[in-house]
Structures are given as structure tokens and as C-alpha cells.
Design a protein around this motif. Structure first.
Motif, mmCIF file in Angstrom:
data_model
loop_
_atom_site.group_PDB
_atom_site.id
_atom_site.type_symbol
_atom_site.label_atom_id
_atom_site.label_comp_id
_atom_site.label_asym_id
_atom_site.label_seq_id
_atom_site.Cartn_x
_atom_site.Cartn_y
_atom_site.Cartn_z
ATOM 1 N N GLN A 84 17.654 70.673 64.303
ATOM 2 C CA GLN A 84 17.309 69.471 63.561
ATOM 3 C C GLN A 84 18.546 68.732 63.061
ATOM 4 O O GLN A 84 18.554 68.202 61.973
ATOM 5 N N GLU A 85 19.590 68.669 63.832
ATOM 6 C CA GLU A 85 20.816 68.030 63.388
ATOM 7 C C GLU A 85 20.753 66.516 63.565
ATOM 8 O O GLU A 85 20.171 66.018 64.516
ATOM 9 N N ASN A 86 21.382 65.801 62.641
ATOM 10 C CA ASN A 86 21.591 64.351 62.710
ATOM 11 C C ASN A 86 20.309 63.544 62.892
ATOM 12 O O ASN A 86 20.292 62.570 63.630
ATOM 13 N N PHE A 87 19.238 63.915 62.211
ATOM 14 C CA PHE A 87 18.028 63.123 62.301
ATOM 15 C C PHE A 87 18.167 61.786 61.591
ATOM 16 O O PHE A 87 17.407 60.877 61.831
ATOM 17 N N ASN A 88 19.149 61.684 60.683
ATOM 18 C CA ASN A 88 19.338 60.421 59.979
ATOM 19 C C ASN A 88 20.383 59.537 60.653
ATOM 20 O O ASN A 88 20.676 58.460 60.174
ATOM 21 N N GLU A 89 20.909 59.946 61.786
ATOM 22 C CA GLU A 89 21.903 59.134 62.496
ATOM 23 C C GLU A 89 21.218 57.986 63.220
ATOM 24 O O GLU A 89 20.365 58.183 64.075
ATOM 25 N N LEU A 90 21.592 56.761 62.835
ATOM 26 C CA LEU A 90 21.047 55.573 63.483
ATOM 27 C C LEU A 90 21.858 55.187 64.710
ATOM 28 O O LEU A 90 21.301 54.784 65.733
ATOM 29 N N ALA A 91 23.184 55.268 64.596
ATOM 30 C CA ALA A 91 24.060 54.880 65.698
ATOM 31 C C ALA A 91 25.429 55.510 65.512
ATOM 32 O O ALA A 91 25.852 55.791 64.396
ATOM 33 N N ALA A 92 26.123 55.681 66.632
ATOM 34 C CA ALA A 92 27.506 56.157 66.613
ATOM 35 C C ALA A 92 28.363 55.092 67.286
ATOM 36 O O ALA A 92 28.077 54.671 68.414
ATOM 37 N N PHE A 93 29.377 54.611 66.576
ATOM 38 C CA PHE A 93 30.281 53.581 67.082
ATOM 39 C C PHE A 93 31.577 54.255 67.515
ATOM 40 O O PHE A 93 32.162 55.023 66.752
ATOM 41 N N ASP A 94 32.039 53.959 68.729
ATOM 42 C CA ASP A 94 33.263 54.540 69.258
ATOM 43 C C ASP A 94 34.236 53.421 69.620
ATOM 44 O O ASP A 94 33.870 52.494 70.338
ATOM 45 N N THR A 133 2.833 69.554 37.810
ATOM 46 C CA THR A 133 4.226 69.121 37.944
ATOM 47 C C THR A 133 4.361 68.277 39.212
ATOM 48 O O THR A 133 3.636 68.478 40.186
ATOM 49 N N THR A 134 5.274 67.337 39.150
ATOM 50 C CA THR A 134 5.534 66.485 40.305
ATOM 51 C C THR A 134 6.949 66.751 40.803
ATOM 52 O O THR A 134 7.902 66.725 40.034
ATOM 53 N N THR A 135 7.042 66.999 42.083
ATOM 54 C CA THR A 135 8.330 67.248 42.727
ATOM 55 C C THR A 135 8.505 66.248 43.857
ATOM 56 O O THR A 135 7.568 66.004 44.617
ATOM 57 N N ASN A 136 9.692 65.652 43.948
ATOM 58 C CA ASN A 136 9.977 64.763 45.071
ATOM 59 C C ASN A 136 10.487 65.593 46.235
ATOM 60 O O ASN A 136 11.458 66.333 46.108
ATOM 61 N N ILE A 137 9.839 65.425 47.377
ATOM 62 C CA ILE A 137 10.185 66.186 48.574
ATOM 63 C C ILE A 137 10.638 65.214 49.650
ATOM 64 O O ILE A 137 9.992 64.183 49.883
ATOM 65 N N GLN A 138 11.751 65.539 50.286
ATOM 66 C CA GLN A 138 12.239 64.661 51.347
ATOM 67 C C GLN A 138 11.345 64.807 52.571
ATOM 68 O O GLN A 138 11.194 65.881 53.132
ATOM 69 N N ALA A 139 10.769 63.657 52.993
ATOM 70 C CA ALA A 139 9.856 63.656 54.130
ATOM 71 C C ALA A 139 10.538 63.187 55.402
ATOM 72 O O ALA A 139 10.022 63.369 56.492
ATOM 73 N N GLY A 140 11.665 62.538 55.264
ATOM 74 C CA GLY A 140 12.366 62.009 56.429
ATOM 75 C C GLY A 140 13.438 61.037 55.980
ATOM 76 O O GLY A 140 14.021 61.187 54.900
ATOM 77 N N TYR A 141 13.663 60.006 56.802
ATOM 78 C CA TYR A 141 14.673 58.993 56.514
ATOM 79 C C TYR A 141 14.056 57.626 56.729
ATOM 80 O O TYR A 141 13.075 57.471 57.455
#
Length: 175
Positions: A84-94, A133-141
Motif C-alpha cells: 500500500q505504498e504511495n497511495f497519496n501520490e498524485l504525480a511525480a515530476f522528473d 466517543t468520536t474518533t477521526n479515522i483516515q479513510a483515504g486521500y
């Protein structure tokens, strides 16, 4: 052994296009557009420098991703063969002609912001009473409509050249 190698080559020939990213050549101030999202870069500063007596050009580049699709884009985590690496990567600029001298970069990545949802649960407190209790859980990006995500890096290129930039775009799946 030959059959095994042929089978491996066959599997690679089928799987490699599945994992390939789309890549576009960019010019400063002229973004590439894909599925309503602009991918581009701007030159913020340029100057001549000398490194070990040789002349070079030093550029400060700002890379950006702007959502112009009229809808918010959500990226949900999913398991893949490679984890599950780099799921928040939108683009890579080179920067293809950057040399990386003086600890400068040859590229940059643009990452989406985390998206959280509230989760309520009933738990017993110290007195034995049930409380919610309310907890914020990361669901994605998330990449909101009209939002721009930017990053800056410094590239050193040969004297007389401008940065040659290519962007590799992560495919955003529609929900």
C-alpha cells in the motif's frame, strides 16, 4: 528451464502495461491536462552558477497539480501486489537534464492530503457508564475541486539549457 523462462516472460509482458504510469513532457507555464486535472511547473528563479569552475544554470521550480474537474477526487487505499505504498501520490515530476550537483534534486512528488471520517463508538468509562466517543479515522486521500497542491525543488542543469521536465501521473480511479 526454457519453459519456465518463457512463462515468466509471458507473465511480464501481460503485467507490465498494467502497472505502467502515463507520462507527459511539460513546458514551463503549459500544464498537461488529464481527466480534468492540470499537471505543470513554473520557473520561479534562474541564475548562472559555477561549480568546480564549470558554468551551470540553477533553477527553482514549482510543480503543481490543480483539480479543475468540477468534482472532488477521493483516493481510497487498496491492497496491491506491491503493498500500500504511495497511495497519496498524485504525480511525480522528473527533471531529465538535472545533474543533482550540490545536493539538489532531480525531481519532486506531489501528494494528496489525508481524508478523515468520524467514527463513533460506545465505550465504558472509569465509573462503568457507557459513553460515546468520536474518533477521526483516515479513510483515504482527497483533492478538492479547485484545489492546487504544490511543491518546490532546485535543479542544476548544464549551462545554456532550460529544465526538461516530464510528469508521471497516477491514474485516479472513478468511484
Amino acid at each position: 528451464m526454457i519453459r519456465f523462462l518463457n512463462a515468466c516472460l509471458f507473465v511480464l509482458a501481460i503485467c507490465c502495461p498494467v502497472f505502467a504510469q502515463q507520462a507527459y513532457d511539460l513546458e514551463a507555464g503549459k500544464p498537461a491536462q488529464f481527466n480534468g486535472i492540470d499537471y505543470g511547473f513554473e520557473i520561479k528563479n534562474e541564475r548562472h552558477i559555477k561549480i568546480s569552475g564549470e558554468p551551470f544554470m540553477r533553477y527553482e521550480l514549482t510543480v503543481y497539480v490543480t483539480n479543475k474537474s468540477n468534482c472532488t477526487k477521493l483516493f481510497l487505499p487498496r491492497q496491491t501486489v506491491f503493498g500500500q505504498e504511495n497511495f497519496n501520490e498524485l504525480a511525480a515530476f522528473d527533471c531529465l537534464n538535472a545533474n543533482g550537483k550540490r545536493l539538489t534534486a532531480k525531481g519532486s512528488k506531489i501528494l494528496a492530503k489525508p481524508f478523515t471520517v468520524p467514527y463513533q463508538q460506545k465505550v465504558k468509562n472509569a465509573e462503568g457508564k457507557e459513553v460515546t466517543t468520536t474518533t477521526n479515522i483516515q479513510a483515504g486521500y482527497i483533492l478538492h475541486n479547485g484545489e492546487s497542491v504544490t511543491n518546490m525543488f532546485v535543479a542544476i542543469v548544464p549551462d545554456g539549457e532550460r529544465p526538461v521536465v516530464k510528469v508521471r501521473i497516477r491514474e485516479i480511479t472513478e468511484l
